[in-house]
Design an enzyme around this catalytic site. Sequence first.
Site, PDB file in Angstrom:
ATOM      1  N   GLU A   1       9.938  17.004  14.228  1.00  9.00           N
ATOM      2  CA  GLU A   1      10.586  16.794  12.939  1.00  9.00           C
ATOM      3  C   GLU A   1      10.069  17.808  11.921  1.00  9.00           C
ATOM      4  O   GLU A   1       8.874  17.860  11.645  1.00  9.00           O
ATOM      5  CB  GLU A   1      10.309  15.375  12.444  1.00  9.00           C
ATOM      6  CG  GLU A   1      10.995  15.050  11.135  1.00  9.00           C
ATOM      7  CD  GLU A   1      10.724  13.629  10.687  1.00  9.00           C
ATOM      8  OE1 GLU A   1      11.588  13.046  10.002  1.00  9.00           O
ATOM      9  OE2 GLU A   1       9.650  13.083  11.011  1.00  9.00           O
TER      10      GLU A   1
ATOM     11  N   LYS B   1       0.870  -1.174   0.000  1.00  9.32           N
ATOM     12  CA  LYS B   1       0.000   0.000   0.000  1.00  9.32           C
ATOM     13  C   LYS B   1       0.914   1.232   0.000  1.00  9.32           C
ATOM     14  O   LYS B   1       1.407   1.655   1.034  1.00  9.32           O
ATOM     15  CB  LYS B   1      -0.921  -0.015   1.233  1.00  9.32           C
ATOM     16  CG  LYS B   1      -2.076   0.996   1.149  1.00  9.32           C
ATOM     17  CD  LYS B   1      -1.601   2.381   1.526  1.00  9.32           C
ATOM     18  CE  LYS B   1      -2.684   3.437   1.342  1.00  9.32           C
ATOM     19  NZ  LYS B   1      -2.137   4.809   1.512  1.00  9.32           N
TER      20      LYS B   1
ATOM     21  N   GLU C   1       9.073   2.488  11.055  1.00 10.62           N
ATOM     22  CA  GLU C   1      10.082   3.560  10.891  1.00 10.62           C
ATOM     23  C   GLU C   1       9.325   4.864  10.888  1.00 10.62           C
ATOM     24  O   GLU C   1       8.571   5.151   9.964  1.00 10.62           O
ATOM     25  CB  GLU C   1      10.866   3.355   9.598  1.00 10.62           C
ATOM     26  CG  GLU C   1      12.185   4.116   9.599  1.00 10.62           C
ATOM     27  CD  GLU C   1      12.028   5.569   9.184  1.00 10.62           C
ATOM     28  OE1 GLU C   1      11.965   6.441  10.078  1.00 10.62           O
ATOM     29  OE2 GLU C   1      11.959   5.826   7.991  1.00 10.62           O
TER      30      GLU C   1
ATOM     31  N   CYS D   1      13.964  11.011   6.495  1.00 13.02           N
ATOM     32  CA  CYS D   1      13.947  10.794   7.941  1.00 13.02           C
ATOM     33  C   CYS D   1      15.329  11.017   8.534  1.00 13.02           C
ATOM     34  O   CYS D   1      15.457  11.379   9.712  1.00 13.02           O
ATOM     35  CB  CYS D   1      13.431   9.394   8.266  1.00 13.02           C
ATOM     36  SG  CYS D   1      14.344   8.063   7.462  1.00 13.02           S
TER      37      CYS D   1
END
Length: 490
Positions: free
Chosen positions: A392, A191, A264, A298
């Site tokens: 972040e 997906k 993650e 990331c």
Amino acid sequence: MSDSITSTIAGSHVKNGVPAWHLTSYIAGQPITSQQLLKVHSPYDNRLVGTVTLAGKADATAAIEKALQGGTALSRYERFSILDKTRQLLVERKEAIAQIISAESGLAIREARYETGRAHDVLMFAAMECLKDDGQIFSCDISPTGKARKIFTQREPLSLAVCITPFNHPLNQVAHKIAPAIAAGTPVILKPSEKTPLTAIKLVELLYEAGLPKHMLSVLLGPTAEIAEPLVKDPRVDIVSFTGSVAVGKHIASTAGYKKVILELGGNDPLIVMEDADLDLAVNLAAEGAYRNSGQRCTAVKRILVHESIADTFIQKLVAKTKEYTCGDPANPETRVGTVIDEAAAIYLESVVEQAVAQGARVLIGGKRHGALLEPTVIVNVPRNAVMVVRESFGPLAPVLTFTDIDDAIRLSNSTDYGLSSGIVTNNMAYALRFIRELKVGTVNINEVPGYRIESSPFGGIKDSGLGIKEGVIEAIKCFTYVKTFSLPW
């Protein structure tokens, strides 16, 4: 080509020289028939890049059943051959795929081309691992009560994996999940992100073309409640491998049930520049780490921590370096920074810069937004509690904070909820060893960007950066298998 003429080329429609791809979800290699279409627009100019035929809840169920129905198990050599053939096909079509990456994500074309190279390596290393056997042998006569036997181990594939991938590396993130699963012999339902689905589907089609048995792979796009949630919760799924936001990852962890979950969830990675650092190296690493891929990694440099004694010189050099990172049309080979994923993301990044300025920070260069384009931005005097460094910030921002000594640097680095990667710039081995021992992260790179690795080395974080080893094909293959032991008289 006149304005009224549209031609069709290999699944795409080309109008006025601009291709629009018309792709579909697949259940075990069979295209889905549906009136529901997902339209994918360019973040740069909002043109239609392509459409995808969407799936529904019944399709998710059918994909599970097809995968579990199975087929002839592939030998190690057959798995190798399929992955290696896919690698060859990727090389042949790398420019066309790079163009799709750039068009649907807004990434600079140079970054898209670089990503095809990374995906090549993932496929190459995964294929190589197919030819290796990591089974172990244990002699049983090594204790006073031992027997004349030997215990052997072998890895068995899981029955079914669900892999959910993000927008920011639309090819490589998908390859990092599918290739290890295939190397292990585990069927996958993919997906991909609805923001960048075209690249993912093209990779799936390459795998089919390379000879992958159709039951081994399905790809589904559709509403979360009809596709992602049922797949995650279904007890017939043995593992869910997810890359994305903390909120969604933790929701998956709480709802997946009794199965493996690999998460993650991002990072807030520092580049720490010590007083003895090579400043030219430090500045280059800071700029590359903060601005490459529009800062949407990331492992991007999201906090630049600089010893106070060299901060002024470092900042001056970083501002000069930032001028080299031209921001504009992703299709232009000279552009170094394209858009972020959409205008909403750029607006958010603009807002966190404004919040930091309201707290006393100063923008020295950049900071201007044009639609989904955000200029590479150097911002100084950033408070340690500013949103842009506590959370972040997924964009081309280079916030600079100062520290007094190594104790302060370690404390500041460890102060966020994330623990993915870090980069240290120093020539002092004692400093390097302390950072390796004391930073609460999955990776510490000395005199490199936080994200440096090869596609076969283990990669993963701790705290809110996730659970388990997410990338590095050797460890990822282990995730898609279980260990069976057996013993024999010897």
